[in-house]
Design an enzyme around this catalytic site. Sequence first.
Site, mmCIF file in Angstrom:
data_model
loop_
_atom_site.group_PDB
_atom_site.id
_atom_site.type_symbol
_atom_site.label_atom_id
_atom_site.label_comp_id
_atom_site.label_asym_id
_atom_site.label_seq_id
_atom_site.Cartn_x
_atom_site.Cartn_y
_atom_site.Cartn_z
ATOM 1 N N TRP A 151 0.848 -1.194 0.000
ATOM 2 C CA TRP A 151 0.000 0.000 0.000
ATOM 3 C C TRP A 151 0.888 1.251 0.000
ATOM 4 C CZ3 TRP A 151 -4.427 -0.868 -1.968
ATOM 5 C CH2 TRP A 151 -5.148 -2.024 -1.693
ATOM 6 N N SER A 152 0.692 2.177 0.920
ATOM 7 C CA SER A 152 1.353 3.485 0.792
ATOM 8 C C SER A 152 2.823 3.495 1.169
ATOM 9 C CB SER A 152 0.606 4.539 1.614
ATOM 10 O OG SER A 152 -0.648 4.814 1.017
ATOM 11 N N VAL A 153 3.365 2.392 1.657
ATOM 12 C CA VAL A 153 4.829 2.322 1.768
ATOM 13 C C VAL A 153 5.453 2.496 0.385
ATOM 14 C CG1 VAL A 153 6.763 0.794 2.358
ATOM 15 C CG2 VAL A 153 4.796 0.960 3.881
ATOM 16 N N LYS A 155 4.813 4.753 -1.642
ATOM 17 C CA LYS A 155 5.102 6.186 -1.801
ATOM 18 C C LYS A 155 6.539 6.516 -1.412
ATOM 19 C CE LYS A 155 0.415 7.981 -0.832
ATOM 20 N NZ LYS A 155 -0.358 6.733 -0.751
#
Length: 437
Positions: A151-153, A155
């Site tokens: 998921w947003s890791v 980013k």
Amino acid sequence: MKKSAILGVTLTTVLLSAQGIAADLPDPKSVRTDHLQLMQGFPPAADKQITQAGFMRPYPNPRWSFHHARELFPSRRVARGHEAVSVLPQAEGMEQQIADLTFTGPDGEQMSFGQYLDSTYVDGVLIMQHGKVLFERYQAGVPEDEPHILWSVTKSFVGLLATQLIEEGELDPAALVTGYLPELENSGWRGATVQQVLDMTADIDYSEVYADRNSDVVKYSLAAGMGPVPHDYPGARDLYSYLPTIAAGVDEHGQSFRYRTTHTEVLGWILRRVTGMSTAALIEQRLWRKLGTEEDAYMLLDSKGAEWAGAGLNVTLRDLARFAEMVRLGGEFNGQQIISAAAIEKIREGGDRDKFKAAGRDFQPGYSYRNQWWISHNPDGAFEALGVHGQMIHINPTVGMVMVRLSSHPIASSAQTMPLSIPALAALADLLRGREE
């Protein structure tokens, strides 16, 4: 179908499994992957089947789908290549001591570190100090060699590569976004700089509230292809079409931090434009082949082949630990300088803490956000990469500690896990403080 009905239907099929309160959460032991028997049999029983429409709900489907995402969505390989696997040395004697470590939770309750891991629905966790593995544990039934969605890791991978390109002079942080992407001339990013996108201080008319079925994050997830799109859905069905439709916000760019995944999708687009490479190829050439990883990674794609730059990277726990250790060491790992020390230091400096307060993230007191990383500003200089449903990289430079965590928490928001993670990691740092390298 009316717009509100469309959003209501799709909410149950995409990113937003954020409803519920802690009291309603299932006992983690009751949703162990090895007991669930999801997708077992030929064919699986009807109540054990998971499709793209149900990869998030009902819970506990994520306990299977988070490490089988490429079976549900199109993906692009991030190859490890033919290089030798880098060794992660083992340190003996700390496993039980860490599991039994106690700390005081946010409500004054006493909890062991092992209980913390169970209560946050951990699929896998690995702790290192001074480059040696002290603790490695997987939820029963989770395959160790199967990449898990970050998921947003994701980013933070993209932000790190952008910071490196800035150090190399290939990307100008002061340049306007529209200088790289004229397609966004009439969007909310008009007048915003690359640095403001990196720090998420560009203001756009976009909300990211996981528990709100009318939030713009639902439109984003449909454009990214995170679930089946109703045939009569009137909105954009791919990222390149969706991003230009996002309008300007009410404030000037640069005034305050607000967390919005679409900023990272714009950043990913900029990096593809600057380098002429897909996001997967950029991660592969700049990171994955150099780290000595054990397994290929992969990135999930929208319907037009664009990676989910803000959410779509899938890697194994041990390979995530290699990446995190490289960052802890100032970009040096596996016998080479993979990322410049100056790029890492720029991230560690952190952002404006007053601007961060505008986001209302009271569960991260004292934090700031810099180049797609979360900076704690605690006495140890700890910093993090975070993803919904409990994904985390935690780096404590003073103690020489790295923790990487893969999870399938029933609730998306980090507000559910950070109030426990902060004291747990502080206690872990104190346990390890002063140990010899």
